[in-house]
Enzyme design. Structure first.
Site, mmCIF file in Angstrom:
data_model
loop_
_atom_site.group_PDB
_atom_site.id
_atom_site.type_symbol
_atom_site.label_atom_id
_atom_site.label_comp_id
_atom_site.label_asym_id
_atom_site.label_seq_id
_atom_site.Cartn_x
_atom_site.Cartn_y
_atom_site.Cartn_z
ATOM 1 C CG ASP A 72 7.673 32.552 73.397
ATOM 2 O OD1 ASP A 72 8.207 32.376 72.281
ATOM 3 O OD2 ASP A 72 6.685 33.289 73.559
ATOM 4 C CE1 TYR A 163 3.213 27.545 59.586
ATOM 5 C CE2 TYR A 163 2.927 26.622 57.391
ATOM 6 C CZ TYR A 163 3.220 26.461 58.733
ATOM 7 O OH TYR A 163 3.523 25.205 59.224
ATOM 8 C CE LYS A 167 6.758 26.372 59.231
ATOM 9 N NZ LYS A 167 7.564 25.815 60.353
#
Length: 263
Positions: A72, A163, A167
């Site tokens: 992970d 998100y 990004k």
């Protein structure tokens, strides 16, 4: 394990012959497509991810020049162990593809929980940071790091605050890293794919539109100037270019592969 990769008589050497790569989030989608291309082009590859069964299938498919590891990217110890295993198995590290990611919730910013927001940033931003922290000190001079961002790392849309924020943040991380390791000839870039035909993208599209898979994909195609999704293999070929010697003078760049969405 030897990292030497020799072409058969009459066969050209692969574009990554003799190189060693680490790919995170490599058990499916773009990550697995990239692992396939890297192996086909002569690289030794360690593929990491969190899905044990999918990793086992990937390892069986990719063959003896690839290893898999459960890691992970938000777990610093697991990432450090994956980097160490790469070096132990193959003797060096030349390419890193930081690809692990989660989509996160879709909905108004004001409806997003702090916990959900943090989780998306933990995987994409903290995870990429941890990968860089442990890979850069041992990366070969002249090597390459590619971080998989997104078209929404260059643009934005309603309903994807976690998100899109993550990004965009990857771009800042990339630019700092690119300047810090430039003296060693190491190149660091982000790629920004538009909608790509993967289960990850299909899930996002269905949740965003409420439509069945084919209709949801068609709705997204209408927002793409070239009118279609990318294939995972197309994205993998871009990563191959950035990983190889043909891009030795390209660093600090945000490379869009989005069918014109960011124009």
């Amino acid at each position: 394990m030897s990292r030497a990769t020799r072409a058969a008589p009459g066969q050209r050497p692969g574009r990554l012959a003799g190189k060693v790569a680490l790919i995170t989030g490599g058990e499916s989608g773009i990550g697995l497509a990239t692992a396939r291309v890297f192996v086909a082009e002569g690289a030794h590859v360690l593929v990491s991810g969190i899905d044990r069964e999918a990793l086992a299938r990937a390892g069986d498919e990719l063959g003896p020049t690839a290893l898999v590891a459960v890691a992970d990217v938000t777990d610093e110890g697991a990432v450090a162990a994956a980097v160490a295993r790469t070096l132990e198995a193959f003797g060096s590290l030349d390419v890193v593809f930081s690809n692990a990611g989660v989509a996160g919730p879709i909905g108004p910013l004001t409806a997003c929980s702090v916990e959900a927001f943090r989780r998306v940033l933990d995987v994409h931003v903290v995870g990429a940071f941890i990968v860089l922290k442990h890979a850069l000190p041992v990366l070969s001079d002249g090597g390459s790091v590619v971080i998989n961002s997104s078209v929404v790392g260059l643009t934005a849309d309603p309903g994807i605050a976690p998100y899109a924020t993550a990004k965009h943040a990857q771009v800042g991380l990339m630019r700092v890293a690119a300047k810090e390791v430039a003296a060693r000839g190491i190149r660091v870039t982000t790629i920004h794919p538009g909608p790509t035909s993967t289960p990850f993208q299909a899930d996002v599209e269905q949740r965003a539109t409420g439509l069945e898979p084919a209709a949801a994909a068609d709705a997204f195609d209408q927002a793409i100037p070239l009118g279609r999704h990318a294939s995972p293999e197309e994205v993998a070929r871009l990563v191959l270019f950035l990983a190889g010697d043909e891009s030795r003078f390209l660093t600090g760049a945000t490379v869009a592969l989005d069918g014109g969405m960011s124009i």
